[in-house]
Design a protein around this motif. Structure first.
Motif, mmCIF file in Angstrom:
data_model
loop_
_atom_site.group_PDB
_atom_site.id
_atom_site.type_symbol
_atom_site.label_atom_id
_atom_site.label_comp_id
_atom_site.label_asym_id
_atom_site.label_seq_id
_atom_site.Cartn_x
_atom_site.Cartn_y
_atom_site.Cartn_z
ATOM 1 N N LEU A 133 0.817 -1.200 0.000
ATOM 2 C CA LEU A 133 0.000 0.000 0.000
ATOM 3 C C LEU A 133 0.857 1.258 0.000
ATOM 4 N N MET A 134 1.874 1.262 0.847
ATOM 5 C CA MET A 134 2.691 2.463 1.009
ATOM 6 C C MET A 134 3.792 2.587 -0.048
ATOM 7 N N GLU A 135 4.162 1.474 -0.655
ATOM 8 C CA GLU A 135 5.161 1.476 -1.728
ATOM 9 C C GLU A 135 4.529 0.797 -2.942
ATOM 10 N N PRO A 136 3.598 1.471 -3.607
ATOM 11 C CA PRO A 136 2.827 0.832 -4.685
ATOM 12 C C PRO A 136 3.718 0.266 -5.776
ATOM 13 N N ARG A 137 3.301 -0.894 -6.292
ATOM 14 C CA ARG A 137 4.042 -1.538 -7.376
ATOM 15 C C ARG A 137 3.480 -1.064 -8.713
ATOM 16 N N THR A 138 3.630 0.236 -8.971
ATOM 17 C CA THR A 138 3.141 0.818 -10.215
ATOM 18 C C THR A 138 4.298 1.496 -10.932
ATOM 19 N N LEU A 139 4.085 1.772 -12.206
ATOM 20 C CA LEU A 139 5.111 2.472 -12.978
ATOM 21 C C LEU A 139 5.355 3.863 -12.405
ATOM 22 N N SER A 140 4.288 4.537 -11.993
ATOM 23 C CA SER A 140 4.446 5.879 -11.422
ATOM 24 C C SER A 140 5.305 5.847 -10.163
ATOM 25 N N ARG A 149 11.346 11.851 -10.112
ATOM 26 C CA ARG A 149 10.416 12.821 -10.692
ATOM 27 C C ARG A 149 9.027 12.211 -10.708
ATOM 28 N N GLU A 150 8.018 13.080 -10.770
ATOM 29 C CA GLU A 150 6.655 12.595 -10.925
ATOM 30 C C GLU A 150 6.397 12.277 -12.397
ATOM 31 N N LEU A 151 5.624 11.242 -12.645
ATOM 32 C CA LEU A 151 5.311 10.837 -14.015
ATOM 33 C C LEU A 151 4.034 11.536 -14.461
ATOM 34 N N ASP A 152 4.187 12.530 -15.347
ATOM 35 C CA ASP A 152 3.032 13.252 -15.882
ATOM 36 C C ASP A 152 2.484 12.498 -17.091
ATOM 37 N N GLY A 153 1.162 12.350 -17.137
ATOM 38 C CA GLY A 153 0.553 11.682 -18.282
ATOM 39 C C GLY A 153 0.608 10.177 -18.204
ATOM 40 N N ALA A 154 0.683 9.613 -16.987
ATOM 41 C CA ALA A 154 0.716 8.151 -16.829
ATOM 42 C C ALA A 154 -0.492 7.528 -17.499
ATOM 43 N N HIS A 155 -0.289 6.353 -18.057
ATOM 44 C CA HIS A 155 -1.298 5.564 -18.766
ATOM 45 C C HIS A 155 -1.485 6.005 -20.211
ATOM 46 N N THR A 161 5.757 4.042 -22.008
ATOM 47 C CA THR A 161 6.849 3.325 -22.673
ATOM 48 C C THR A 161 8.184 4.006 -22.404
ATOM 49 N N LEU A 162 8.226 5.309 -22.570
ATOM 50 C CA LEU A 162 9.483 6.042 -22.364
ATOM 51 C C LEU A 162 9.879 6.037 -20.890
ATOM 52 N N ALA A 163 8.873 6.097 -20.010
ATOM 53 C CA ALA A 163 9.166 6.040 -18.573
ATOM 54 C C ALA A 163 9.754 4.694 -18.193
ATOM 55 N N THR A 164 9.212 3.615 -18.786
ATOM 56 C CA THR A 164 9.721 2.272 -18.491
ATOM 57 C C THR A 164 11.176 2.139 -18.918
ATOM 58 N N LEU A 165 11.511 2.677 -20.099
ATOM 59 C CA LEU A 165 12.905 2.648 -20.557
ATOM 60 C C LEU A 165 13.796 3.413 -19.593
ATOM 61 N N GLU A 166 13.323 4.561 -19.136
ATOM 62 C CA GLU A 166 14.102 5.374 -18.207
ATOM 63 C C GLU A 166 14.287 4.661 -16.866
ATOM 64 N N VAL A 167 13.216 4.010 -16.395
ATOM 65 C CA VAL A 167 13.285 3.252 -15.138
ATOM 66 C C VAL A 167 14.282 2.106 -15.263
ATOM 67 N N LEU A 168 14.225 1.381 -16.384
ATOM 68 C CA LEU A 168 15.139 0.254 -16.580
ATOM 69 C C LEU A 168 16.587 0.724 -16.579
ATOM 70 N N CYS A 169 16.850 1.821 -17.272
ATOM 71 C CA CYS A 169 18.216 2.368 -17.281
ATOM 72 C C CYS A 169 18.659 2.742 -15.873
ATOM 73 N N ALA A 170 17.758 3.363 -15.124
ATOM 74 C CA ALA A 170 18.093 3.783 -13.758
ATOM 75 C C ALA A 170 18.302 2.584 -12.847
ATOM 76 N N GLN A 171 17.510 1.516 -13.036
ATOM 77 C CA GLN A 171 17.677 0.307 -12.224
ATOM 78 C C GLN A 171 19.048 -0.326 -12.460
ATOM 79 N N VAL A 172 19.428 -0.439 -13.727
ATOM 80 C CA VAL A 172 20.734 -1.029 -14.043
ATOM 81 C C VAL A 172 21.849 -0.189 -13.443
ATOM 82 N N GLU A 173 21.717 1.119 -13.576
ATOM 83 C CA GLU A 173 22.742 2.014 -13.030
ATOM 84 C C GLU A 173 22.821 1.911 -11.507
#
Length: 271
Positions: A133-140, A149-155, A161-173
């Motif tokens: 609940l407190m750490e939602p498992r969502t893309l946002s 940063r906050e994800l503007d225009g989610a969904h 798609t671009l947010a997911t690519l950015e998240v993946l890059c950040a996770q690897v880093e």
């Protein structure tokens, strides 16, 4: 002495179980630990190995490190059930994923030995539910955590798609070079900037996308549902050939049927 900071009106028993498997009906407890947080702020801990009366599957032992040899001289649940119920008398119950697993499994064990263990008047607290609940498992939420940063225009498809690519890059880093320990205490590095490694980490056990089949610890393809859950697909198709027809004619995804047919054809070629 262990202490806690919770405000309690009655003792809170935090429970964790190790079992022969994850089937509430069929599997049995092999170890239990209860941390009983008391109203005065102290904590009493009881940890007990239990002889389940059935063999512990090797693939399960590899996860929790408890083998048949470890529990051969341990008491059965029937032998400790009454004293355990007395220890839990008047306690609320807590755990991590406890409402879906630990508490139902414990209640089932009590019912098997005719010990009345009612949960009606107990509060049930599941720390995993609070976590999710407190750490939602969502893309946002992932975008906020990894990209700060906050994800503007989610969904919107493009934004997501671009947010997911950015998240993946950040996770690897963030995680490349970070070491974890496996169940044997050996260090390993799960995340690398390598798609083969990331596939192995996130998708290695996928057989069909509906996950009606999966791979066990030995790498065998096993059913992941129903009466044959945990059994090797090849074994079931050999022992019960009509099961294949039932699935092919049933309401299963086409991908599942295709993968099942591939396994059957491979079996025929191996004869």
């Amino acid at each position: 002495m262990l202490t806690h900071s919770l405000k309690l009106r009655k003792p809170l028993a935090v429970i964790d179980l190790e079992t022969t498997g994850v089937n509430i009906t069929k599997d049995r407890i092999v170890e239990l630990c209860i941390a009983k947080a008391k109203v005065d702020g102290t904590v009493e801990v009881k940890t007990k190995l239990i002889n389940p009366g059935v063999p512990i599957p090797p693939e399960t032992s590899m996860i929790h490190g408890i083998y048949d040899e470890d529990v051969k001289d341990a008491p059965s649940f029937k032998q400790i059930g009454k004293s355990l119920a007395q220890f839990l008398e008047g306690c609320d119950l807590a755990g991590f994923n406890s409402n879906r697993f630990d508490v139902p499994m414990l209640v089932e064990e009590f019912l098997r030995i005719d010990v009345d263990f009612d949960t009606k008047n107990r509060k049930l607290i599941d720390a995993q539910r609070i976590f999710h609940l407190m750490e939602p498992r969502t893309l946002s939420a992932a975008y906020r955590l990894y990209c700060h940063r906050e994800l503007d225009g989610a969904h919107s498809a493009e934004v997501d798609t671009l947010a997911t690519l950015e998240v993946l890059c950040a996770q690897v880093e963030k995680y490349e070079g970070v070491k974890l320990k496996n169940d044997k205490g050996e260090e390993y590095e799960p995340v690398k900037n390598d798609m083969d490694v990331l596939h192995q980490l996130t998708s290695a056990n996928i057989v069909d996308f509906a996950q009606r089949m999966t791979r066990n610890a030995k790498g065998e393809i096993v059913f992941n549902f129903g009466k044959h859950s945990g059994k090797a697909v090849k074994f079931v198709l050999k022992q019960e050939p009509q099961y294949y027809d039932w699935m092919i004619n049933g309401d299963f995804p086409l991908d599942t049927k295709r993968k099942l047919t591939e396994i059957k054809l491979k079996m025929m070629l191996e004869k």
